[in-house]
Design a protein around this motif. Structure first.
Motif, mmCIF file in Angstrom:
data_model
loop_
_atom_site.group_PDB
_atom_site.id
_atom_site.type_symbol
_atom_site.label_atom_id
_atom_site.label_comp_id
_atom_site.label_asym_id
_atom_site.label_seq_id
_atom_site.Cartn_x
_atom_site.Cartn_y
_atom_site.Cartn_z
ATOM 1 N N MET A 146 1.068 -0.948 -0.350
ATOM 2 C CA MET A 146 -0.200 -0.067 0.341
ATOM 3 C C MET A 146 1.255 1.247 0.148
ATOM 4 S SD MET A 146 -3.434 0.988 2.856
ATOM 5 C CE MET A 146 -2.084 0.619 3.755
ATOM 6 N N SER A 147 0.961 1.992 -1.008
ATOM 7 C CA SER A 147 1.511 2.907 -0.731
ATOM 8 C C SER A 147 1.034 4.564 -0.511
ATOM 9 C CB SER A 147 1.937 3.458 -2.558
ATOM 10 O OG SER A 147 0.988 3.416 -3.746
ATOM 11 N N SER A 148 -0.215 4.383 -0.552
ATOM 12 C CA SER A 148 -0.608 5.435 -0.303
ATOM 13 C C SER A 148 -2.585 5.435 0.572
ATOM 14 C CB SER A 148 -1.305 6.712 -1.138
ATOM 15 O OG SER A 148 -1.929 6.346 -1.891
ATOM 16 N N LEU A 149 -2.586 6.109 1.500
ATOM 17 C CA LEU A 149 -4.281 6.002 2.082
ATOM 18 C C LEU A 149 -5.388 5.806 0.903
ATOM 19 C CD1 LEU A 149 -3.169 6.934 5.895
ATOM 20 C CD2 LEU A 149 -2.466 4.556 4.934
ATOM 21 N N ARG A 150 -6.198 4.617 1.489
ATOM 22 C CA ARG A 150 -7.274 5.589 0.959
ATOM 23 C C ARG A 150 -7.825 6.954 1.107
ATOM 24 N NH1 ARG A 150 -12.320 3.913 0.118
ATOM 25 N NH2 ARG A 150 -12.297 2.540 2.260
ATOM 26 N N GLU A 151 -8.485 7.734 0.402
ATOM 27 C CA GLU A 151 -9.268 9.060 0.443
ATOM 28 C C GLU A 151 -10.977 9.292 0.400
ATOM 29 O OE1 GLU A 151 -7.154 13.054 -0.843
ATOM 30 O OE2 GLU A 151 -5.444 11.755 -0.791
ATOM 31 N N VAL A 152 -11.729 9.298 1.619
ATOM 32 C CA VAL A 152 -12.982 9.488 1.003
ATOM 33 C C VAL A 152 -13.331 10.818 1.690
ATOM 34 C CG1 VAL A 152 -13.110 7.008 1.788
ATOM 35 C CG2 VAL A 152 -13.734 8.531 3.843
ATOM 36 N N THR A 153 -14.982 11.346 1.411
ATOM 37 C CA THR A 153 -15.178 12.767 1.161
ATOM 38 C C THR A 153 -16.374 12.261 2.237
ATOM 39 O OG1 THR A 153 -14.411 13.614 -0.473
ATOM 40 C CG2 THR A 153 -16.187 14.628 0.145
ATOM 41 N N ALA A 154 -16.183 12.919 3.784
ATOM 42 C CA ALA A 154 -16.980 12.653 5.040
ATOM 43 C C ALA A 154 -19.035 13.082 3.715
ATOM 44 C CB ALA A 154 -17.447 13.259 6.205
ATOM 45 N N THR A 155 -19.775 12.823 4.122
ATOM 46 C CA THR A 155 -20.935 12.526 3.843
ATOM 47 C C THR A 155 -22.444 13.166 4.898
ATOM 48 O OG1 THR A 155 -21.632 10.709 3.510
ATOM 49 C CG2 THR A 155 -20.939 11.776 1.265
ATOM 50 N N ARG A 156 -21.919 13.039 5.895
ATOM 51 C CA ARG A 156 -23.190 12.993 7.125
ATOM 52 C C ARG A 156 -22.181 12.395 8.824
ATOM 53 N NH1 ARG A 156 -27.281 8.790 9.538
ATOM 54 N NH2 ARG A 156 -26.470 7.693 8.204
ATOM 55 N N TYR A 157 -22.240 13.354 9.454
ATOM 56 C CA TYR A 157 -22.071 12.392 11.108
ATOM 57 C C TYR A 157 -23.510 12.340 11.593
ATOM 58 C CZ TYR A 157 -19.884 13.254 15.409
ATOM 59 O OH TYR A 157 -19.614 13.602 16.917
ATOM 60 N N VAL A 158 -22.916 10.964 11.978
ATOM 61 C CA VAL A 158 -24.134 10.489 12.260
ATOM 62 C C VAL A 158 -24.287 10.212 13.966
ATOM 63 C CG1 VAL A 158 -25.023 7.670 12.857
ATOM 64 C CG2 VAL A 158 -23.435 8.345 10.637
ATOM 65 N N THR A 159 -22.517 9.698 15.162
ATOM 66 C CA THR A 159 -23.003 10.176 16.467
ATOM 67 C C THR A 159 -21.553 10.405 17.079
ATOM 68 O OG1 THR A 159 -24.165 8.907 18.251
ATOM 69 C CG2 THR A 159 -22.955 7.310 16.737
ATOM 70 N N PRO A 160 -21.588 11.008 17.725
ATOM 71 C CA PRO A 160 -20.401 11.037 19.000
ATOM 72 C C PRO A 160 -19.523 9.662 19.329
ATOM 73 C CG PRO A 160 -21.640 12.331 19.783
ATOM 74 C CD PRO A 160 -22.485 11.386 18.488
ATOM 75 N N PHE A 161 -18.837 9.175 19.866
ATOM 76 C CA PHE A 161 -17.915 8.335 21.108
ATOM 77 C C PHE A 161 -17.994 9.568 21.795
ATOM 78 C CE2 PHE A 161 -18.083 6.406 16.861
ATOM 79 C CZ PHE A 161 -18.903 5.450 17.391
ATOM 80 N N ARG A 162 -18.612 9.816 23.216
ATOM 81 C CA ARG A 162 -18.111 10.050 24.201
ATOM 82 C C ARG A 162 -17.081 9.723 25.037
ATOM 83 N NH1 ARG A 162 -20.507 15.641 23.631
ATOM 84 N NH2 ARG A 162 -22.485 15.210 22.570
ATOM 85 N N GLU A 163 -17.183 8.448 24.782
ATOM 86 C CA GLU A 163 -16.090 7.908 25.699
ATOM 87 C C GLU A 163 -14.673 8.397 25.824
ATOM 88 O OE1 GLU A 163 -16.957 4.776 22.628
ATOM 89 O OE2 GLU A 163 -17.997 6.533 24.620
ATOM 90 N N GLY A 164 -14.481 8.437 24.702
ATOM 91 C CA GLY A 164 -13.228 8.915 23.921
ATOM 92 C C GLY A 164 -12.662 10.856 24.483
ATOM 93 N N GLY A 165 -11.727 11.253 24.661
ATOM 94 C CA GLY A 165 -11.689 12.352 25.772
ATOM 95 C C GLY A 165 -11.084 13.406 24.235
ATOM 96 N N SER A 166 -10.919 12.981 22.795
ATOM 97 C CA SER A 166 -10.716 13.789 21.572
ATOM 98 C C SER A 166 -12.869 13.873 21.012
ATOM 99 C CB SER A 166 -10.194 13.553 20.817
ATOM 100 O OG SER A 166 -10.300 12.315 20.402
#
Length: 260
Positions: free
Chosen positions: A1-21
């Motif tokens: 793998m010479s590069s990471l695949r790139e995608v575009t966000a189309t919809r924010y679904v839900t947060p994971f609030r257990e992570g500090g970030s």
């Protein structure tokens, strides 16, 4: 793998609030679902750099890691979010973010409930010590069980030395003067690990300069705050030093033996 695949966000679904970030579940234009870590979060882009370097290095050493992708995000997505905290995070994260393939039906891996096996535990203990991953404790192993196999996640806390780099074109790498100590007493795999000598010889031989070049090339230049070539050299220097001076392996073995 010479590069990471790139995608575009189309919809924010839900947060994971257990992570500090506060990472979030996001749908992308390839119809995939990704757990996205945002560049606008408080820890900054070094967390994203660590996720790529450590995650992709782990993959090449045989560990299971959800696919890592680069996620383009338009701050306008924030308009559809009723939560002000989410709105602010999305507005601050325009551009390139990091996503991990969402593993539906997975759940937290608990080494107390399910024995990971001595070989897996030993290899993971060694690897986390190499990359200074301080976030794999028995309280929070940062592993998922999916299709009856353990998958590693959340490596943003590793490579913490890059927070102490000095300013300037060629700073004195103070970390090279110190063999970073790694406290394994809390590591989730310590009770299950076996002797480290064979694992040490095998894995150290696999982490070649060529392999590190391949992994470091996956990090977007814009996330390397400074001269990208110089910063990649510094990461290379860290791993070279860490692999050449492996007193930390003796410390791991002593901690393991003390648990037997």
């Amino acid at each position: 793998m010479s590069s990471l695949r790139e995608v575009t966000a189309t919809r924010y679904v839900t947060p994971f609030r257990e992570g500090g970030s506060m990472p979030g579940l996001v749908e992308a234009d390839d119809l995939g679902m990704y757990v996205v870590k945002f560049r606008g979060a408080g820890q900054g882009v070094k967390v994203l750099v660590a996720e790529i370097v450590v995650g992709e290095l782990a993959r090449r050493l045989g560990f299971r890691i959800p696919e890592i992708v680069l996620v383009h995000l338009d701050p306008e997505l924030a308009r559809a979010e009723p939560d002000q905290e989410v709105q602010e995070l999305l507005r601050a994260s325009g551009g390139l973010n990091l996503g991990l393939d969402y593993l539906p039906g997975s759940f937290d891996f608990n080494p107390v409930v399910r024995d990971p096996g001595a070989e897996f535990a030993t290899r993971l203990l060694w690897f986390d010590a190499l990359v200074l991953n301080v976030d794999r404790s028995w309280r929070n192993p940062n592993m998922l069980l999916w299709h009856r196999e353990p998958w590693l996640i959340d490596h943003g806390a590793a490579l913490y030395f890059h927070y102490s780099w000095s300013e300037g074109p060629r700073p004195t790498p103070k970390w090279k003067m110190t063999d970073y100590r790694y406290d394994s007493s809390d590591h989730a795999m310590l009770p299950n690990a076996g002797a480290l000598s064979e694992v040490d010889a095998e894995l150290a031989a696999k982490v070649t300069p060529e392999l590190l070049d391949e992994v470091l090339a996956l990090v977007p230049d814009e996330w390397l705050e400074g001269d990208p070539a110089e910063l990649r050299r510094r990461y290379q220097d860290f791993f070279t030093y860490r692999l050449t001076n492996r007193g930390w392996v003796d410390s791991l073995e002593a901690a393991r033996a003390a648990r037997v």
